[in-house]
Design an enzyme around this catalytic site. Structure first.
Site, PDB file in Angstrom:
ATOM      1  N   ILE A 169      44.358 -34.216  20.108  1.00  0.00           N
ATOM      2  CA  ILE A 169      45.509 -33.593  20.640  1.00  0.00           C
ATOM      3  C   ILE A 169      46.021 -34.284  21.704  1.00  0.00           C
ATOM      4  O   ILE A 169      47.221 -34.254  22.402  1.00  0.00           O
ATOM      5  CB  ILE A 169      45.309 -32.003  20.705  1.00  0.00           C
ATOM      6  CG1 ILE A 169      45.041 -31.472  19.217  1.00  0.00           C
ATOM      7  CG2 ILE A 169      46.648 -31.371  21.118  1.00  0.00           C
ATOM      8  CD1 ILE A 169      44.482 -30.157  18.898  1.00  0.00           C
ATOM      9  N   THR A 244      47.092 -24.737  25.557  1.00  0.00           N
ATOM     10  CA  THR A 244      47.316 -24.709  24.170  1.00  0.00           C
ATOM     11  C   THR A 244      45.702 -24.814  23.528  1.00  0.00           C
ATOM     12  O   THR A 244      45.683 -25.063  22.335  1.00  0.00           O
ATOM     13  CB  THR A 244      48.031 -25.614  23.537  1.00  0.00           C
ATOM     14  OG1 THR A 244      47.621 -26.906  23.672  1.00  0.00           O
ATOM     15  CG2 THR A 244      49.723 -25.309  23.704  1.00  0.00           C
ATOM     16  N   ARG A 246      42.110 -23.247  24.468  1.00  0.00           N
ATOM     17  CA  ARG A 246      41.549 -22.046  24.309  1.00  0.00           C
ATOM     18  C   ARG A 246      41.719 -21.089  25.827  1.00  0.00           C
ATOM     19  O   ARG A 246      41.555 -21.462  26.932  1.00  0.00           O
ATOM     20  CB  ARG A 246      40.022 -21.681  24.150  1.00  0.00           C
ATOM     21  CG  ARG A 246      39.736 -22.189  22.666  1.00  0.00           C
ATOM     22  CD  ARG A 246      40.167 -21.157  21.581  1.00  0.00           C
ATOM     23  NE  ARG A 246      39.586 -21.421  20.211  1.00  0.00           N
ATOM     24  CZ  ARG A 246      40.548 -22.087  19.490  1.00  0.00           C
ATOM     25  NH1 ARG A 246      41.650 -22.429  19.949  1.00  0.00           N
ATOM     26  NH2 ARG A 246      40.010 -22.281  18.224  1.00  0.00           N
ATOM     27  N   GLU A 275      42.360 -12.604  23.689  1.00  0.00           N
ATOM     28  CA  GLU A 275      43.450 -12.128  22.825  1.00  0.00           C
ATOM     29  C   GLU A 275      43.252 -11.339  21.569  1.00  0.00           C
ATOM     30  O   GLU A 275      41.903 -11.634  21.039  1.00  0.00           O
ATOM     31  CB  GLU A 275      44.368 -13.485  22.448  1.00  0.00           C
ATOM     32  CG  GLU A 275      43.275 -14.497  21.847  1.00  0.00           C
ATOM     33  CD  GLU A 275      44.171 -15.633  21.355  1.00  0.00           C
ATOM     34  OE1 GLU A 275      44.385 -16.549  22.448  1.00  0.00           O
ATOM     35  OE2 GLU A 275      44.196 -16.283  20.228  1.00  0.00           O
ATOM     36  N   HIS A 293      49.855 -17.684  20.486  1.00  0.00           N
ATOM     37  CA  HIS A 293      48.568 -18.650  19.811  1.00  0.00           C
ATOM     38  C   HIS A 293      49.167 -19.292  18.474  1.00  0.00           C
ATOM     39  O   HIS A 293      48.888 -18.969  17.336  1.00  0.00           O
ATOM     40  CB  HIS A 293      47.333 -18.064  19.364  1.00  0.00           C
ATOM     41  CG  HIS A 293      46.487 -18.994  19.106  1.00  0.00           C
ATOM     42  ND1 HIS A 293      44.938 -18.776  19.547  1.00  0.00           N
ATOM     43  CD2 HIS A 293      46.231 -20.061  18.837  1.00  0.00           C
ATOM     44  CE1 HIS A 293      44.119 -19.626  19.538  1.00  0.00           C
ATOM     45  NE2 HIS A 293      45.025 -20.571  19.002  1.00  0.00           N
TER      46      HIS A 293
HETATM   47  C1  DGY Z   1      42.466 -24.240  16.203  1.00  0.00           C
HETATM   48  O1  DGY Z   1      42.700 -24.680  15.082  1.00  0.00           O
HETATM   49  O2  DGY Z   1      41.455 -24.222  16.735  1.00  0.00           O
HETATM   50  C2  DGY Z   1      43.838 -23.308  16.706  1.00  0.00           C
HETATM   51  O3  DGY Z   1      43.591 -22.643  17.919  1.00  0.00           O
HETATM   52  C3  DGY Z   1      44.640 -22.788  15.726  1.00  0.00           C
HETATM   53  O4  DGY Z   1      44.889 -23.509  14.793  1.00  0.00           O
END
Ligand code: DGY
Length: 332
Positions: A169, A244, A246, A275, A293
């Protein structure tokens, strides 16, 4: 508890698959086609917390990041052979306990890479261009029209994006930033020469240098509270933070203090420490864009994530090594 091996010949009658959530694929059809006689239990819609489920005779569990899978749960599921986590992050699972119980744990990498990078970049743009404030202004009816000094944000072109965690990512985020004419630096335990334009730096140097910082690391003991008051004090007052990954990676009170004091120009958050409970100060914090999320929340991605879970369950119950096995030690 009967002795068992992951490679026992499987008799499908009596095999039971439990999912804590309804899924955007036909799990029942897929499992019963591959494993005739097996039964599948899942809610008709939504999510049923794993704590409420009877797992006494469950062979496979499909679960969400909302479900805590620990030694206590595994003790309630003596037949369990596989936990298919419908997420790439596995911080909701006690991997050591699963491995000790010889339960295979799988996750859903790759298929959510682009969706999550898209959301991270959307949050970066929204924070940089103050889109949340703009939307609230228009909806409030208080907007009086164009003004030369209204909601001035920052341009991303020519700025430096610091990426913490240069996995799949992180690299997808780097590609987007480069496409927008940004420079990219990253902090990661490994060197990534494949992203030739990006320079590796320490986490502290990244905080001190970057104009925008985006977190793409897993939540581990090393990354918990990685963004704390000390690192926020290193950041430029004009910097933007995007998370994005944790919520636990960020010390939220420290972030709130930095935003309230104007020691950070903005932030975009998709994840939170506890959360769905939110620190109420997040709701009034200036220049903060909040998302619920939804990093992987595209129809395409969620369908592929569910499919990987079905594949993992069928593979393990058929005696095949699943593609995305997290605790490889359980598979000889
Ligand atoms: C993950 O996959 O870890 C995301 O936080 C949710 O898709």
């Amino acid at each position: 508890m009967r002795a068992r091996s992951l490679h026992d010949a499987v008799s499908c009658a009596g095999v039971r698959v439990v999912s804590t959530s309804s899924l955007p694929i036909d799990l029942v059809a897929q499992v019963t086609a591959a494993l005739p006689g097996a039964s599948v239990d899942l809610p008709r819609e939504g999510h049923a917390g794993v704590a409420a489920l009877d797992l006494t005779d469950a062979d496979a569990l499909v679960c969400l990041l909302l479900d805590r899978v620990d030694a206590a749960l595994l003790a309630r599921a003596p037949k369990l052979r596989v936990v298919a986590n419908c997420a790439v992050g596995v911080d909701n699972i006690d991997l050591a306990a699963a491995t000790a119980a010889r339960v295979a744990v799988t996750n859903t990498p790759d298929v959510l890479t682009e969706a999550t990078a898209e959301l991270a970049f959307a949050l970066l743009l929204a924070a940089a261009r103050r889109l949340g404030e703009g939307e609230r202004l228009v909806r409030s009816g208080a907007w009086t029209g164009w003004a030369l000094d209204q909601l001035l944000g920052v341009q991303l072109l020519g700025k430096t994006l610091g990426i913490v965690g240069m996995g799949r990512i992180g690299r997808a985020m780097a590609r987007r930033a480069l496409g927008f004419g940004m420079r990219v630096i990253y902090a990661d335990p490994s060197l990534h020469p494949d992203v030739a334009e990006a320079r590796r730096v320490s986490v502290d140097e990244l905080f001190a240098t970057a104009d925008a910082i985006s977190l793409h690391c897993p939540l581990t003991p090393e990354t918990r509270r990685l963004v704390d008051a000390r690192r926020l004090a290193l950041a430029k007052p004009s910097a933007i933070l995007v998370n994005t990954a944790r919520g636990g990676c960020v010390d939220e009170p420290a972030l709130i203090a930095a935003l309230e004091a104007g020691r950070l120009a903005g932030a975009g958050l998709d994840v939170y420490d506890r959360e769905p409970a939110l620190d109420p100060r997040l709701l009034t914090c200036p220049r903060l864009v909040l998302a619920p999320h939804i990093g992987s929340a595209t129809t395409e991605t969620r369908t592929q994530m569910a499919q990987l879970c079905a594949d993992a369950v069928i593979d393990v119950l058929s005696g095949r090594r699943p593609q995305h096995l997290v605790n490889g030690e359980v598979w000889p």
